[in-house]
Scaffold this motif. Structure first.
Motif, mmCIF file in Angstrom:
data_model
loop_
_atom_site.group_PDB
_atom_site.id
_atom_site.type_symbol
_atom_site.label_atom_id
_atom_site.label_comp_id
_atom_site.label_asym_id
_atom_site.label_seq_id
_atom_site.Cartn_x
_atom_site.Cartn_y
_atom_site.Cartn_z
ATOM 1 N N ARG A 197 0.835 -1.205 0.000
ATOM 2 C CA ARG A 197 0.000 0.000 0.000
ATOM 3 C C ARG A 197 0.869 1.255 0.000
ATOM 4 O O ARG A 197 0.631 2.197 -0.768
ATOM 5 N N VAL A 198 1.896 1.253 0.836
ATOM 6 C CA VAL A 198 2.790 2.410 0.939
ATOM 7 C C VAL A 198 3.551 2.611 -0.376
ATOM 8 O O VAL A 198 3.705 3.744 -0.850
ATOM 9 N N LEU A 199 3.992 1.511 -0.979
ATOM 10 C CA LEU A 199 4.690 1.609 -2.262
ATOM 11 C C LEU A 199 3.788 2.160 -3.354
ATOM 12 O O LEU A 199 4.203 3.019 -4.141
ATOM 13 N N SER A 200 2.557 1.677 -3.408
ATOM 14 C CA SER A 200 1.644 2.148 -4.456
ATOM 15 C C SER A 200 1.324 3.626 -4.268
ATOM 16 O O SER A 200 1.194 4.369 -5.247
ATOM 17 N N GLN A 201 1.215 4.072 -3.018
ATOM 18 C CA GLN A 201 0.988 5.500 -2.761
ATOM 19 C C GLN A 201 2.178 6.320 -3.242
ATOM 20 O O GLN A 201 2.009 7.368 -3.877
ATOM 21 N N ALA A 202 3.384 5.854 -2.934
ATOM 22 C CA ALA A 202 4.592 6.584 -3.339
ATOM 23 C C ALA A 202 4.687 6.655 -4.856
ATOM 24 O O ALA A 202 4.968 7.719 -5.419
ATOM 25 N N VAL A 203 4.432 5.551 -5.534
ATOM 26 C CA VAL A 203 4.484 5.526 -6.999
ATOM 27 C C VAL A 203 3.434 6.467 -7.583
ATOM 28 O O VAL A 203 3.699 7.200 -8.545
ATOM 29 N N SER A 204 2.253 6.477 -6.987
ATOM 30 C CA SER A 204 1.181 7.351 -7.462
ATOM 31 C C SER A 204 1.575 8.822 -7.338
ATOM 32 O O SER A 204 1.366 9.612 -8.268
ATOM 33 N N VAL A 205 2.149 9.189 -6.199
ATOM 34 C CA VAL A 205 2.559 10.582 -5.990
ATOM 35 C C VAL A 205 3.683 10.954 -6.951
ATOM 36 O O VAL A 205 3.691 12.062 -7.509
ATOM 37 N N ILE A 206 4.615 10.040 -7.185
ATOM 38 C CA ILE A 206 5.700 10.312 -8.130
ATOM 39 C C ILE A 206 5.121 10.530 -9.531
ATOM 40 O O ILE A 206 5.511 11.468 -10.242
ATOM 41 N N ASP A 207 4.177 9.677 -9.934
ATOM 42 C CA ASP A 207 3.563 9.818 -11.259
ATOM 43 C C ASP A 207 2.822 11.142 -11.398
ATOM 44 O O ASP A 207 2.909 11.803 -12.439
ATOM 45 N N LYS A 208 2.091 11.538 -10.368
ATOM 46 C CA LYS A 208 1.347 12.799 -10.421
ATOM 47 C C LYS A 208 2.296 13.985 -10.532
ATOM 48 O O LYS A 208 2.024 14.948 -11.270
ATOM 49 N N THR A 209 3.409 13.927 -9.807
ATOM 50 C CA THR A 209 4.390 15.009 -9.855
ATOM 51 C C THR A 209 4.982 15.123 -11.262
ATOM 52 O O THR A 209 5.154 16.232 -11.774
ATOM 53 N N ALA A 210 5.251 13.982 -11.886
ATOM 54 C CA ALA A 210 5.801 14.005 -13.249
ATOM 55 C C ALA A 210 4.748 14.472 -14.247
ATOM 56 O O ALA A 210 5.050 15.214 -15.183
ATOM 57 N N LYS A 211 3.510 14.026 -14.047
ATOM 58 C CA LYS A 211 2.432 14.395 -14.965
ATOM 59 C C LYS A 211 2.214 15.904 -14.989
ATOM 60 O O LYS A 211 1.914 16.485 -16.030
ATOM 61 N N ARG A 212 2.387 16.551 -13.847
ATOM 62 C CA ARG A 212 2.223 18.003 -13.763
ATOM 63 C C ARG A 212 3.441 18.759 -14.267
ATOM 64 O O ARG A 212 3.446 19.993 -14.306
ATOM 65 N N GLY A 213 4.494 18.034 -14.616
ATOM 66 C CA GLY A 213 5.687 18.675 -15.151
ATOM 67 C C GLY A 213 6.604 19.238 -14.093
ATOM 68 O O GLY A 213 7.492 20.037 -14.399
ATOM 69 N N ILE A 214 6.440 18.820 -12.857
ATOM 70 C CA ILE A 214 7.273 19.340 -11.773
ATOM 71 C C ILE A 214 8.621 18.631 -11.774
ATOM 72 O O ILE A 214 9.650 19.245 -11.514
ATOM 73 N N ILE A 215 8.610 17.328 -12.088
ATOM 74 C CA ILE A 215 9.860 16.618 -12.333
ATOM 75 C C ILE A 215 9.756 15.982 -13.718
ATOM 76 O O ILE A 215 8.656 15.790 -14.231
ATOM 77 N N HIS A 216 10.885 15.666 -14.304
ATOM 78 C CA HIS A 216 10.910 15.059 -15.629
ATOM 79 C C HIS A 216 10.414 13.622 -15.557
ATOM 80 O O HIS A 216 10.569 12.962 -14.518
ATOM 81 N N LYS A 217 9.827 13.136 -16.634
ATOM 82 C CA LYS A 217 9.263 11.784 -16.632
ATOM 83 C C LYS A 217 10.337 10.728 -16.422
ATOM 84 O O LYS A 217 10.094 9.706 -15.789
ATOM 85 N N ASN A 218 11.558 10.987 -16.937
ATOM 86 C CA ASN A 218 12.648 10.038 -16.726
ATOM 87 C C ASN A 218 13.111 10.044 -15.270
ATOM 88 O O ASN A 218 13.499 9.005 -14.733
ATOM 89 N N ALA A 219 13.066 11.197 -14.630
ATOM 90 C CA ALA A 219 13.422 11.279 -13.216
ATOM 91 C C ALA A 219 12.404 10.503 -12.386
ATOM 92 O O ALA A 219 12.765 9.818 -11.430
ATOM 93 N N ALA A 220 11.138 10.589 -12.774
ATOM 94 C CA ALA A 220 10.088 9.840 -12.076
ATOM 95 C C ALA A 220 10.306 8.344 -12.252
ATOM 96 O O ALA A 220 10.205 7.569 -11.288
ATOM 97 N N ALA A 221 10.626 7.933 -13.469
ATOM 98 C CA ALA A 221 10.874 6.523 -13.746
ATOM 99 C C ALA A 221 12.071 6.025 -12.937
ATOM 100 O O ALA A 221 12.049 4.920 -12.387
ATOM 101 N N ARG A 222 13.113 6.840 -12.847
ATOM 102 C CA ARG A 222 14.307 6.463 -12.089
ATOM 103 C C ARG A 222 13.987 6.303 -10.606
ATOM 104 O O ARG A 222 14.384 5.329 -9.968
ATOM 105 N N ARG A 223 13.225 7.233 -10.057
ATOM 106 C CA ARG A 223 12.854 7.156 -8.635
ATOM 107 C C ARG A 223 12.031 5.904 -8.348
ATOM 108 O O ARG A 223 12.256 5.211 -7.357
ATOM 109 N N LYS A 224 11.065 5.636 -9.225
ATOM 110 C CA LYS A 224 10.219 4.445 -9.041
ATOM 111 C C LYS A 224 11.052 3.181 -9.165
ATOM 112 O O LYS A 224 10.879 2.235 -8.382
#
Length: 88
Positions: A48-75
Motif C-alpha cells: 500500500r505504501v509503495l503504491s501511494q509513493a508511486v502514485s505521488v511520483i507519477d502525479k508530480t511528473a504528470k504536472r511537469g514538476i519533475i521530468h518523466k525520466n526522473a520519475a521513472a528512475r525514482r520508481k
C-alpha cells in the motif's frame, strides 16, 4: 519589484508556481521516505505504501514538476530496494 504591470503579474505567478512546485516535491519526498522506512522495517502494509509513493511520483511528473525520466528512475530505485528486501 518591476515597474511594468505585466511583469509584476509574471513575478507573482512565478512565486505561486514555485511554492506549488516545492510543496509537490516535498510531498513526493515524504512518500518516498515513508516507503523506504517501510522497506527497511519490513512493514506489513508495504504494498500500500509503495503504491501511494508511486502514485505521488507519477502525479508530480504528470504536472511537469519533475521530468518523466526522473520519475521513472525514482520508481525503479524504490522497487529495486523493495525487491531486494523481499528476497532477504
Amino acid at each position: 519589484m518591476p515597474n511594468i504591470k505585466s511583469v509584476k503579474k509574471d513575478v507573482l505567478r512565478s512565486r505561486i508556481n514555485r511554492d506549488r512546485n516545492n510543496a509537490a516535491k516535498s510531498r513526493m519526498k515524504t512518500f518516498v521516505k515513508k516507503a523506504s522506512v517501510a522497506i527497511q522495517t519490513g512493514d506489513a502494509e508495504l504494498s500500500r505504501v509503495l503504491s501511494q509513493a508511486v502514485s505521488v511520483i507519477d502525479k508530480t511528473a504528470k504536472r511537469g514538476i519533475i521530468h518523466k525520466n526522473a520519475a521513472a528512475r525514482r520508481k525503479s530505485r524504490l522497487m529495486k530496494r523493495a525487491s531486494a528486501a523481499a528476497k532477504a
